[in-house]
Design an enzyme around this catalytic site. Structure first.
Site, PDB file in Angstrom:
ATOM      1  N   GLY A  47       0.831  -1.195   0.000  1.00 21.56           N
ATOM      2  CA  GLY A  47       0.000   0.000   0.000  1.00 21.56           C
ATOM      3  C   GLY A  47       0.866   1.246   0.000  1.00 21.56           C
ATOM      4  N   CYS A 100       6.306  -0.113   7.091  1.00 21.58           N
ATOM      5  CA  CYS A 100       5.884   1.087   6.368  1.00 21.58           C
ATOM      6  C   CYS A 100       7.036   1.535   5.488  1.00 21.58           C
ATOM      7  CB  CYS A 100       5.502   2.191   7.356  1.00 21.58           C
ATOM      8  SG  CYS A 100       4.976   3.719   6.555  1.00 21.58           S
ATOM      9  N   LEU A 101       6.743   1.849   4.243  1.00 24.53           N
ATOM     10  CA  LEU A 101       7.796   2.283   3.323  1.00 24.53           C
ATOM     11  C   LEU A 101       8.447   3.583   3.797  1.00 24.53           C
ATOM     12  CD1 LEU A 101       6.032   1.437  -0.058  1.00 24.53           C
ATOM     13  CD2 LEU A 101       7.839   0.140   1.091  1.00 24.53           C
ATOM     14  N   HIS A 142      -3.993   1.491   8.192  1.00 23.01           N
ATOM     15  CA  HIS A 142      -2.624   1.993   8.088  1.00 23.01           C
ATOM     16  C   HIS A 142      -2.540   3.112   7.048  1.00 23.01           C
ATOM     17  CE1 HIS A 142       1.910   1.247   7.886  1.00 23.01           C
ATOM     18  NE2 HIS A 142       1.677   2.035   6.848  1.00 23.01           N
ATOM     19  N   GLU A 143      -3.111   2.850   5.853  1.00 24.78           N
ATOM     20  CA  GLU A 143      -3.000   3.843   4.778  1.00 24.78           C
ATOM     21  C   GLU A 143      -3.765   5.116   5.114  1.00 24.78           C
ATOM     22  OE1 GLU A 143      -0.793   3.550   2.758  1.00 24.78           O
ATOM     23  OE2 GLU A 143      -0.453   1.417   3.054  1.00 24.78           O
ATOM     24  N   HIS A 146      -2.128   7.591   7.328  1.00 24.90           N
ATOM     25  CA  HIS A 146      -1.154   8.479   6.682  1.00 24.90           C
ATOM     26  C   HIS A 146      -1.806   9.815   6.301  1.00 24.90           C
ATOM     27  CE1 HIS A 146       2.552   6.214   6.232  1.00 24.90           C
ATOM     28  NE2 HIS A 146       1.914   5.152   5.791  1.00 24.90           N
TER      29      HIS A 146
HETATM   30 NI    NI Z   1       2.898   3.327   5.740  1.00 27.36          NI
END
Ligand code: NI
Length: 183
Positions: A47, A100-101, A142-143, A146
């Protein structure tokens, strides 16, 4: 199409609420989503939210690969959510590992609601209204966090379980496949 630079924890764009998209069908939003898709695939993520590529707009993309969630085995195809709103459908919370990226090389055990409903608009301007459970619900939460300037460590209740990914080997309950869950 382009692979975009991913913002890392500490960058201001990850700490502030993102803005509503005025026209979800605008060509620049479609272009943004294309670039986000390419960026997510390049980074092996499941994601990505627009603030993670330095764009402070309420846009997220994610998918749930087949077999990722034993209890909810059907995959979720690539989903593009514009101006999403998440509503909890239960008080039940489950704690599981997330990456998380924007927090590269780390994983943490994060409590999330096990069942949520999310509503959003698609790139075609059509309404999206879905109920999500398990990993699908986790990724959606999670997304969408952000978009409110929240990274997963802020949702943790035990920071001793925030760790470098290669230390997960000391936690026997972790499936090695789960490393590929950065979002
Ligand atoms: Ni993330």
């Amino acid at each position: 199409m382009a692979i975009l630079k991913i913002a890392k924890m500490g960058h201001p764009v990850l700490r502030r609420p993102a803005e509503e998209v005025v026209d979800p069908t605008a060509p620049e939003i479609r272009r943004l989503v294309q670039d986000m898709l390419e960026t997510m695939e390049d980074a092996d993520g499941v994601g990505l939210a627009a603030p993670q590529v330095h764009v402070p707009l309420r846009v997220v993309i994610f998918h749930v690969p087949a077999g990722r969630d034993e209890e909810n085995p059907q995959p979720v195809p690539l989903s593009v959510l514009i101006n999403p709103v998440v509503e909890q459908l239960t008080d039940e919370v489950e704690t599981d590992w997330e990456g998380c990226l924007s927090v590269p090389g780390m994983m943490g055990a994060v409590p999330r609601f096990t069942k949520v409903r999310y509503r959003a608009v698609s790139l075609e301007g059509e309404p999206i209204d879905r109920v999500a459970e398990g990993f699908h619900a986790r990724v959606a939460q999670h997304e969408c966090d952000h978009l409110d300037g929240i990274l997963y460590p802020q949702q943790m209740d035990d920071l001793s379980l925030l760790m470098f990914s290669d230390q997960l080997r000391y936690h026997g309950d972790v499936d090695p496949d789960e490393e590929e869950t950065a979002a």
